[in-house]
Design an enzyme around this catalytic site. Structure first.
Site, PDB file in Angstrom:
ATOM      1  N   GLU A   4      34.566  41.333  63.309  1.00  0.00           N
ATOM      2  CA  GLU A   4      34.273  41.008  61.345  1.00  0.00           C
ATOM      3  C   GLU A   4      33.675  39.805  60.911  1.00  0.00           C
ATOM      4  O   GLU A   4      33.461  40.300  59.798  1.00  0.00           O
ATOM      5  CB  GLU A   4      35.202  42.110  60.597  1.00  0.00           C
ATOM      6  CG  GLU A   4      36.294  42.957  61.469  1.00  0.00           C
ATOM      7  CD  GLU A   4      36.735  43.411  59.617  1.00  0.00           C
ATOM      8  OE1 GLU A   4      36.344  43.201  58.930  1.00  0.00           O
ATOM      9  OE2 GLU A   4      37.261  44.568  59.905  1.00  0.00           O
TER      10      GLU A   4
ATOM     11  N   GLY B  68      44.326  45.467  56.615  1.00  0.00           N
ATOM     12  CA  GLY B  68      45.916  46.639  56.648  1.00  0.00           C
ATOM     13  C   GLY B  68      46.562  47.037  58.151  1.00  0.00           C
ATOM     14  O   GLY B  68      47.536  46.291  58.252  1.00  0.00           O
TER      15      GLY B  68
ATOM     16  N   LYS C 235      46.778  52.613  22.221  1.00  0.00           N
ATOM     17  CA  LYS C 235      45.803  52.945  21.291  1.00  0.00           C
ATOM     18  C   LYS C 235      45.537  54.730  22.452  1.00  0.00           C
ATOM     19  O   LYS C 235      45.064  54.051  23.086  1.00  0.00           O
ATOM     20  CB  LYS C 235      44.590  52.222  20.876  1.00  0.00           C
ATOM     21  CG  LYS C 235      43.860  53.423  20.034  1.00  0.00           C
ATOM     22  CD  LYS C 235      42.570  53.034  19.805  1.00  0.00           C
ATOM     23  CE  LYS C 235      41.438  53.321  19.155  1.00  0.00           C
ATOM     24  NZ  LYS C 235      39.882  53.379  19.614  1.00  0.00           N
TER      25      LYS C 235
ATOM     26  N   ALA D   7      36.074  54.685  14.474  1.00  0.00           N
ATOM     27  CA  ALA D   7      35.009  55.288  14.882  1.00  0.00           C
ATOM     28  C   ALA D   7      33.932  55.342  13.720  1.00  0.00           C
ATOM     29  O   ALA D   7      34.619  56.009  12.709  1.00  0.00           O
ATOM     30  CB  ALA D   7      34.906  56.322  15.824  1.00  0.00           C
TER      31      ALA D   7
END
Length: 654
Positions: A54, A326, A496, A583
């Site tokens: 790799e 992994g 929120k 908004a």
């Protein structure tokens, strides 16, 4: 499912299971909670052990991979002794063919052996005509990852590990720097130590920049002549593809790398891409029988390094983000984490993979915050603004917490982080809303955002922007609470709530919002829901226990001003909780208008961030909010159809 265990591991892939077996062999009591065993990246992988193939650059990741590759023979032997299963471990080396000839310096100085066009075909016949040479990595190899997973589960069962499949983690409960329990779809579970090892799904539990990178793969069946070997005997790690031959004649072809979120399934385009690349590398594959195709999610991080070690709490440990490595890193990860848990020993290697590296990136220093509200104005009771007293300062009270400023601002859309900092300071706001998903994924403009503000002076309002369903919003709200705690606001339970499936007008979903609010209130959140200006919905949200309601003045970012005045006025009249106009506000006069109507606060982001001078606009919005509030409390004169002279009509000079 109520029980207490020494160690609870969240995640049943190769990392979680390897840690569980190692800990159990050291005498610990271990429970593994796994959501869906077949979907783990470990099952979908190819099983290469290829730190050199790799071409990992020198550094901590290469060191960790080489350490793990060195541990592999003994680790495999241990599992095979426990289970009697053959794990397909084969350190037979890896060939890395190339289509473009590298420079002479590279060929002469690479640590592995360079093979020219003729030599590489002595190692493997049948390579495509485009192959001009390649590298030979004799110490790399492979393992049958599916056999490894089967062996780990069998070993865990034999050793007495408590395996629980079908368990979805809803949230971690924390108190005073400790995880006290986890809430799951099967009830509450508590332990002494908690290990997060669930790969791509870690970001659904904690505010970590771990994202799924989908990989599609397929397998073909190699032809076999009696008494002769299969055509491919070694792993071929070619440009953008790899071929991994198993000893039973199965050939694994992989893999795509797609940053497409949680988009599932194999696709025709993905399969076509894999086959074209594989046939170019080894042409005979074109005529071999297809056995299977599948897909999985690799857990990617921004720097492509795993996240290992303690995180946030004394009894919380991470082992995730292993991306493409992994399978290779399982032995080393298991050993390092087990040492950390059992012996409290932190290997120096772990320092390079700490999770808090994503929360401590260099960013502009926090801008100085000035004092708030120097005006002595009357106190009002939130949600019943008509009753006022002159006895104490005017304060905004949300869920029992007091604020002097009635302007809330956002952190998105600013040209730079420094301009955002200056604007927040100029506005004199005390509540700043932060999009959890954008901070978590380090979206453009949000890198280093968490560190850019002084959270000792600013109250964080995490928001669920980007969530289209109630389920998404609930999950992101939990991540927001964890993010606030990591930044020092231990008692911050604000959220929120935004549930917005509409991509054109960005209008909130009233049903999804109500459903999410009911759940979050039960979990102890102070919920500030963003809604259409619907008085009935506002009352329902108040009844379920929301801390405020936040009706829109007009669509988000539109700058249209307050188009819903009549409905907002009804909401204000009927509410017993604070009403925040959110908004659509585009100018300071519109912010003042909202406050003059009797709103308890306004939330403004786009009008400030997108202004030609955001800092100046932020100051103007702060002043307008104060002016509007004072005007409301003062009480305006009645509106009449006729004129009334302002000068006296008596005592005039004749």
């Amino acid at each position: 499912m109520n029980a207490t265990n020494d160690i609870i591991i969240i995640g049943g892939g190769i990392i979680g299971m390897a840690i569980a077996v190692d800990l159990k062999l050291r005498g610990a009591s271990v429970t593994v909670c796994n959501r869906n065993f077949p979907q783990t990246a470990s099952v979908a992988a190819a099983g290469m052990l290829a730190p050199h193939a790799e071409e990992l650059p020198p550094g901590p990741l290469l060191d960790l991979c080489l350490k793990s590759r060195l541990l592999y023979p003994e680790w495999v032997r241990k599992l095979q002794d426990l289970t009697g299963l053959d794990l397909g471990y084969n350190p037979s080396g890896i060939l890395a063919p190339v289509y473009d000839l590298p420079g002479v310096d590279v060929r002469n100085h690479n640590q592995s052996q360079w093979l020219d066009k003729t030599a590489i075909r002595l190692y493997q016949t049948g390579l495509g005509d485009d192959v001009v040479g390649g590298w030979w990595y004799p110490e790399d190899g492979q393992v049958d990852n599916r056999q490894v997973m089967q062996a780990l589960r069998q070993a865990a069962q034999q050793l007495g590990v408590n395996l629980r499949d079908g368990v979805t983690i809803q949230t971690l409960q924390q108190k005073q720097g400790q995880v006290t329990s986890i809430l799951t779809n099967q009830g509450e579970l508590s332990g002494n130590t908690y290990i997060i090892a669930n790969g791509s799904w870690a970001s659904q539990i904690l505010p970590l920049p771990v994202r799924p990178i989908k990989g599609q793969m397929l397998a073909v069946k190699m032809p076999h002549t009696p008494n002769e070997p299969y055509p491919l005997q070694r792993v071929l790690y070619g440009p953008q593809t790899y071929l991994v031959p198993r000893q039973n004649g199965r050939l694994i072809i992989g893999a795509t790398s797609e940053d497409v979120g949680w988009t599932p399934h194999n696709t025709p385009q993905g399969m076509e891409t894999l086959m074209k690349r594989a046939i170019r590398l080894y042409p005979d594959i074109a005529n071999w029988e297809i056995e299977e195709f599948w897909w999985g999610y690799r857990p990617g991080t921004p720097d492509e390094l795993p996240i290992l070690g303690h995180y946030g709490c004394d009894n919380l440990i991470l082992a995730t983000g292993h991306y493409r490595n992994g399978i290779l890193l399982a032995p080393a990860t298991a050993s390092l984490i087990a040492d950390l848990v059992i012996n409290q020993q932190t290997d120096p290697l772990l320092e390079n993979f700490k999770g808090d590296r994503f929360h401590t990136q260099p960013s502009p220093p926090p801008a100085p915050m000035t004092s708030f509200n120097v005006y002595p104005v009357p106190t009002t009771i939130n949600g019943n603004n008509g009753n006022s007293s002159l006895s104490s300062p005017d304060e905004l009270i949300i869920a029992g917490r007091k604020f002097r400023s009635r302007l809330m601002t956002g952190t998105g859309k600013y040209p730079t982080i420094s301009i955002m900092q200056e604007s927040v300071a100029a506005s004199e706001c005390q509540i700043v809303t932060v999009a959890v998903r954008r901070v978590q994924t380090k979206a453009p403009g949000h890198e280093g955002l968490a560190e850019a503000l002084d959270w000792d002076k600013i109250w964080m309002l995490p928001n669920t922007a980007g969530c289209q369903t109630a389920e998404e919003a609930i999950r992101v709200a939990r991540l927001g609470r964890e993010m606030a705690r990591l930044l020092g606001q231990e008692d911050n339970n604000f959220v929120k709530l935004e549930v917005i499936p509409d991509s054109k007008y960005l209008l909130p979903d009233p049903i999804g919002t109500l459903e999410a609010a009911e759940t979050l209130v039960k979990e102890g959140f102070a919920v500030l829901p963003y809604i259409n200006a619907d008085p009935i919905l506002a009352k329902r949200l108040e009844e379920v226990g929301c801390a405020t309601v936040m009706p829109l003045g007009s669509p988000i970012g539109s700058g249209q001003g307050i188009r819903t005045q009549a409905n907002i006025e009804i909401i204000i009249e009927e509410a017993n909780i604070p009403v925040v106009v959110d908004a659509g506000i585009g100018t300071p006069s519109e912010a003042s208008q909202a406050m003059e109507m009797g709103a308890d606060a306004v939330l403004i982001n786009s009008a400030i961030a997108l202004a030609k001078n955001p800092v100046l606009m932020a100051r103007a919005m702060g002043m307008a909010t104060v002016a509007g509030r004072l005007a409301y409390l003062s009480g305006r004169i009645p509106v009449k159809d006729y004129a009334i002279a302002s000068s006296p009509l008596t005592g005039t000079v004749v």
